[in-house]
Write an enzyme that holds these catalytic residues in place. Structure first.
Site, short mmCIF file in Angstrom:
data_model
loop_
_atom_site.label_atom_id
_atom_site.label_comp_id
_atom_site.label_asym_id
_atom_site.label_seq_id
_atom_site.Cartn_x
_atom_site.Cartn_y
_atom_site.Cartn_z
N HIS B 141 0.82 -1.23 0.00
CA HIS B 141 0.00 0.00 0.00
C HIS B 141 0.85 1.28 0.00
O HIS B 141 0.30 2.37 0.03
CB HIS B 141 -0.94 0.02 1.20
CG HIS B 141 -1.96 -1.08 1.20
ND1 HIS B 141 -2.73 -1.38 0.10
CD2 HIS B 141 -2.33 -1.97 2.17
CE1 HIS B 141 -3.53 -2.41 0.38
NE2 HIS B 141 -3.30 -2.78 1.62
N ASP B 176 -2.55 -10.56 -2.47
CA ASP B 176 -3.14 -10.11 -1.21
C ASP B 176 -4.63 -9.80 -1.46
O ASP B 176 -5.02 -9.45 -2.58
CB ASP B 176 -2.42 -8.85 -0.75
CG ASP B 176 -2.79 -8.39 0.65
OD1 ASP B 176 -2.03 -8.63 1.59
OD2 ASP B 176 -3.87 -7.76 0.80
N HIS B 178 -6.22 -7.33 -0.65
CA HIS B 178 -6.36 -5.89 -0.95
C HIS B 178 -5.60 -5.53 -2.22
O HIS B 178 -4.51 -6.07 -2.47
CB HIS B 178 -5.80 -5.06 0.20
CG HIS B 178 -6.48 -5.30 1.51
ND1 HIS B 178 -5.91 -6.07 2.50
CD2 HIS B 178 -7.69 -4.90 1.96
CE1 HIS B 178 -6.75 -6.12 3.54
NE2 HIS B 178 -7.84 -5.42 3.23
N ASP B 265 -4.38 -12.86 3.48
CA ASP B 265 -5.65 -12.39 4.03
C ASP B 265 -6.83 -12.65 3.10
O ASP B 265 -7.95 -12.23 3.37
CB ASP B 265 -5.56 -10.91 4.43
CG ASP B 265 -4.84 -10.06 3.39
OD1 ASP B 265 -4.55 -10.56 2.27
OD2 ASP B 265 -4.57 -8.88 3.68
ZN ZN Z 1 -4.05 -7.12 2.72
#
Ligand code: ZN
Ligand code: ZN
Lengths: 323, 323
Positions: B141, B176, B178, B265
């Site tokens: 991120h 991931d 995200h 995740d």
């Molecule tokens: Zn994540």
């Protein structure tokens, strides 16, 4: 002098009372605003943003464990980023900081605050030399689709654009201690409304990311935005010298109406301690602006609760009337 | 298989222990990273941002009444905004959300996390088929000058760019749950590193503002970024079908090395509940990636503490080795 006042105002009624009392001492007569509808607001703010402002609080309350007020916690890096469906995502998209929480009554208060500015504009169109719009919440930190610093709808910009639509050529002169970043943003690529802001240098003062002298407009708007950042603690004489530059620019633009984003938080006793205008200094400021000799809409922006607040608006208005 | 591990890790040692145990069961042998210096980090992150990360906590603590950790409260509308001198302003400029607080040890932890990724890259350069870099904090991120979501330095991007500098042609594949928004941002205008991300649809999932399929790169980079957003709750079979598209793109790019941003995740029991990969599903995922047949750096990203975490990494690595 005629005045508008929001019909509903859930926040800081004490502050409004001080301003109303001070303005009344200067001879102001107050009236409630009529409803001009959403048209003039939607001319400045995106429909997407208006939908957000009106509905986000109810949506937010449906989130398990949500706070009472809508407060953002994640933000895009640019306005071109993906526009999410989630309430949390949209809050971050439309709220630049944590100083513009959205409560149940925010939309209604902001709506009537904008109507108050429009009412003042109507009075000018009706022939008044000046009108004072006692707007609350303030507006100058609100962009077309972004709230910030207690501002949701940009009252000054909405009034200026409304006057432009009536065939006038407006300039907006922002004398709040904070840079009028929302107003700048709204007109940044346009040359039909001149925007000028005098404010404490944003390098170490809210709103930080906007207000430097290099920001001069873009595209069609290049040269139609003027920022005059001032050193912290600037007093009356230095302020008035810089104000001359601003007034000369308004004249060169050929403005036939001027909207003053009238923050009183540049006062020497304001808790923010950005600038050091004295109470008599506000009379000089009002007098100097008055020399423009064009119809003038005074839109209340910042200025925090203190014993001086009423005296400061009284001095400004008295100075303006005698100028 | 060889592995790196941060020398210092103040956060969630429990999480690291689960991952280390799981990877060890799959046959991994751990070693501590050497110090590659700042060069490879500064190839990806701006010097301004690195200065910020290293010094902001000490500056923040000098503010009266400051919180223990640096948390932003006002944000610019674009990266081109005025860069303020104030600590509060710079925090808002460089931290996209409230999920990347900066504590006293953050810089050191992030620095060694990046070194861990670089150590893994070195192992590939030395001839290993694969390496697993147990990085903490994660990195995907983090943009060139913007932290977010527990990420400060983009470990995967730093390693990929380091490999590119050695003459290789890297692709980064982010699995991931995200979207790898920082990684996308770093390479968005470039065509020398391919970036691909499979993730839960950001319309209602962190990071909200990035990760839609329309984001395909810009300028030179157009067509070199591929987002594959997935409906919430997507399970093994559907996931693996979409992964095939990603792997085909990596092959078409002609990548001779691949960096996997390995978040766990996406597991069905992850508290975030974005996707529903099963523990055996991670073995299938590892096996599918392994078919690329090029040296592969596995960089640990997200994956929260649970009884499954160790089993998930074990399954992924075992699947990869058998694939
Ligand atoms: Zn994540
Ligand atoms: Zn103000």
């Amino acid at each position: 002098m005629a005045n508008g006042q929001p019909l509903r105002n859930p926040e800081q009624p004490e502050r409004i009372r001080h301003l109303k009392d001070g303005a009344s001492r200067a001879g102001a007569v107050f009236q409630a605003p009529r409803d001009h509808g959403r048209g003039p607001i939607a001319a400045v703010h995106s429909p997407e943003y208006l939908t957000f402002l009106e509905n986000i609080h109810a949506r937010w309350k449906r989130i398990e464990g949500a706070s009472d007020e809508v407060i953002p916690n994640i933000h895009p890096d640019s306005r071109g980023a993906n526009y999410p469906k989630s309430a949390v995502g949209q809050a971050g998209y439309h709220q630049a900081d944590t100083a513009c929480p959205i409560a149940e009554g925010t939309w209604e208060a902001a709506y009537w605050s904008a109507q108050t500015a429009l009412e003042g504009a109507d009075l000018l169109l009706g022939g008044e030399r000046a009108a004072y719009s006692l707007c609350r919440p303030p507006g100058h930190h609100a962009f077309a689709d972004l709230a910030g610093g207690f501002c949701f709808l940009n009252n000054s910009a909405i009034a200026a654009d409304y006057l432009r639509q009536q065939g006038l050529k407006p300039a907006i002169l922002d004398v709040d201690v904070h840079h009028g970043n929302g107003t700048q943003g709204i007109f940044y690529k346009r040359n039909d409304v001149l925007t000028i802001s005098l404010h404490a240098d944003p390098d170490r003062f809210y709103p930080f990311f906007w207000g430097s002298a290099q920001e001069r407009g873009e595209g069609l708007g290049e040269g139609y935005n003027l920022n005059l950042p001032l050193p912290r603690g600037t007093g009356d004489d230095d302020y008035l010298a810089v104000l001359k530059t601003a007034l000369a620019r308004v004249r060169n633009f050929g403005a036939d109406v001027v909207v003053i984003a009238l923050g009183l938080d540049s006062h020497e006793n304001d808790p923010l301690q950005g600038l050091s205008i004295t109470t008599p200094g506000f009379a000089r400021l009002g007098a100097a602006i008055s020399t423009l000799g064009v119809p003038t809409l005074l839109v209340q922006e910042g200025g925090y609760l203190s014993d001086d607040l009423g005296n400061n608006i009284e001095n400004f208005l008295t100075g303006f009337e005698g100028g």
